[in-house]
Design an enzyme around this catalytic site. Structure first.
Site, PDB file in Angstrom:
ATOM      1  N   GLU A   7      22.392  40.389  36.726  1.00 46.85           N
ATOM      2  CA  GLU A   7      23.546  40.163  35.854  1.00 46.85           C
ATOM      3  C   GLU A   7      23.421  40.937  34.549  1.00 46.85           C
ATOM      4  O   GLU A   7      24.409  41.448  34.021  1.00 46.85           O
ATOM      5  CB  GLU A   7      23.736  38.670  35.579  1.00 46.85           C
ATOM      6  N   CYS A  59      41.706  43.774  44.299  1.00 43.19           N
ATOM      7  CA  CYS A  59      42.493  43.644  43.073  1.00 43.19           C
ATOM      8  C   CYS A  59      41.929  44.544  41.978  1.00 43.19           C
ATOM      9  O   CYS A  59      41.749  44.140  40.839  1.00 43.19           O
ATOM     10  CB  CYS A  59      42.538  42.186  42.624  1.00 43.19           C
ATOM     11  N   CYS A  63      47.590  44.578  47.515  1.00 45.42           N
ATOM     12  CA  CYS A  63      48.098  43.211  47.606  1.00 45.42           C
ATOM     13  C   CYS A  63      48.189  42.664  49.042  1.00 45.42           C
ATOM     14  O   CYS A  63      47.922  41.476  49.253  1.00 45.42           O
ATOM     15  CB  CYS A  63      49.433  43.090  46.881  1.00 45.42           C
ATOM     16  N   CYS A 113      45.196  40.604  50.010  1.00 47.41           N
ATOM     17  CA  CYS A 113      44.707  39.607  49.049  1.00 47.41           C
ATOM     18  C   CYS A 113      44.958  38.184  49.547  1.00 47.41           C
ATOM     19  O   CYS A 113      46.066  37.839  49.961  1.00 47.41           O
ATOM     20  CB  CYS A 113      45.405  39.807  47.706  1.00 47.41           C
ATOM     21  N   CYS A 163      50.611  34.914  43.754  1.00 50.33           N
ATOM     22  CA  CYS A 163      50.431  35.826  42.615  1.00 50.33           C
ATOM     23  C   CYS A 163      51.787  36.171  41.992  1.00 50.33           C
ATOM     24  O   CYS A 163      52.643  36.787  42.621  1.00 50.33           O
ATOM     25  CB  CYS A 163      49.722  37.103  43.076  1.00 50.33           C
TER      26      CYS A 163
END
Length: 344
Positions: free
Chosen positions: A46, A199, A205, A208, A214
């Site tokens: 991270e 995305c 799209c 998704c 959305c």
DNA sequence: CATGCGTGGAT
DNA sequence: TATCCAAGCAT
């Protein structure tokens, strides 16, 4: 028409099918009692991933975990070795804070990372994002994870048209509202994976799992969000670098000051980097030759052109700054590798 | 809260 | 070629 809004279950189901295979990731557990990943691996990955792409991080992650298998090994490493291993990855304050953090966790906390967001965020180099990510991914805590991917996805799902960074608080609230009590780590990784693939800047799209929930997709404006405040132009700066070869093959290097640009990294001596004409003083009297090529490099907030002077010198020389070494170019930040390549 | 802080891939 | 931008943090 009763809009229900996005469901964490839908993106978790998508993640169970589409999770990317990453060296630090335990694949989603499909309902089984989960094996937790090594907190050391999650923390290290991270920190490396802060403002850095997965593609760039993978090699460094393998290098670090191979060389320093656990938090104690890293804590015992000399700072120069850690900085050298980080060279090329950028944002070098991360490497300095990584070592500070390793030493606190190893020596003050018995090698055990805090499990809660507040305890994690108190450690060097761990901010709101990284603390949430470690708590959720490593410890299965219901922590909220908000990075640029999550912000982009939230801005689209809720059709937030206010530009960043003004809408950051709003986007975080939406992210909080969607984070489930269970599998928060998988959920956070799912949204980040979604933001990194489906995305992204060019949204796909139809692929998704949230396409029916959305608002931006419904309005046909997904690709336009999030809106961003305009960024100021980068000024041009100039500098002079001295590449001094000694007859035994070593070159003159210095460790840059601990703070600021390339802080703590190995480099060649030279002038300050300034707008307008750079003024430099050679580290020692020699037959300096100005190389015909310059080095161009762009940092976060300015463009840089370096003039490189090169000279050879005997064993007895005693420069005013730096020391003679035979560094691997790999141990230097990218701009210094470019200087080395020009002179080599 | 605005600014400083790297790099390389995508466009 | 130039610009944008990424699994942000410290001050």
């Amino acid at each position: 028409m009763c809009e229900q809004g996005p469901k964490s279950a839908d993106i978790l189901a998508w993640y169970d099918r589409n999770a990317r295979d990453l060296p630090w990731r335990i694949p989603p557990h499909h309902g089984q009692a989960g094996v937790r990943p090594d907190p050391y691996h999650i923390w290290l990955s991270e920190v490396m991933l802060q403002q850095t792409t997965v593609a760039a991080v993978e090699r460094y992650f393998r290098l670090f975990t191979s060389r320093w298998p656990d938090i104690h090994a890293l804590a015992d490493a000399p700072e120069a070795e850690v900085m050298g291993a980080w060279a090329g990855l950028g944002y070098y304050a991360r490497a300095r804070n990584l070592l500070k953090c390793a030493r606190v966790v190893s020596r003050d906390l018995g090698g055990v990372f805090p499990r809660d967001v507040a305890g994690l965020q108190a450690l060097p180099g761990i901010g709101p994002y990284t603390a949430g990510a470690i708590a959720a991914i490593a410890f299965d805590r219901p922590a909220v994870v908000v990075d640029a991917n999550v912000e982009r996805v939230m801005a689209r799902v809720y059709a937030v048209e206010t530009p960043l960074p003004e809408c950051k608080t709003t986007l975080r609230r939406y992210a909080e509202g969607l984070t489930p009590a269970n599998r928060a780590g998988d959920y956070g990784q799912a949204v980040m994976d979604l933001g990194a693939t489906v995305c992204g800047q060019k949204p796909d799209c139809p692929q998704c799992p949230w396409r029916r929930d959305c608002r931006a997709a419904a309005a046909g404006i997904a690709a336009d969000l999030p809106r961003n405040a305009p960024k100021p132009p980068k000024p041009e700066r100039n500098g002079i670098v001295y590449l001094l070869h000694r007859s035994d093959g070593k070159v003159l290097v210095e460790t840059r000051p601990a703070k600021g640009l390339l802080g703590g990294m190995l480099g060649f001596p030279g002038s300050d980097w300034v707008e307008g004409q750079a003024v430099g003083t050679p580290p020692v009297a020699a037959d300096w030759q100005l190389l015909p090529q310059t080095v161009r490099h762009t940092f976060t907030h300015f463009h840089l052109t370096l003039q490189v002077y090169q000279a050879q010198i005997g064993i007895g020389a005693n420069p005013a700054v730096g020391r003679f070494e035979a560094p691997a170019p790999q141990d230097m930040p990218t701009v210094m590798r470019k200087v080395w390549a020009l002179g080599g």
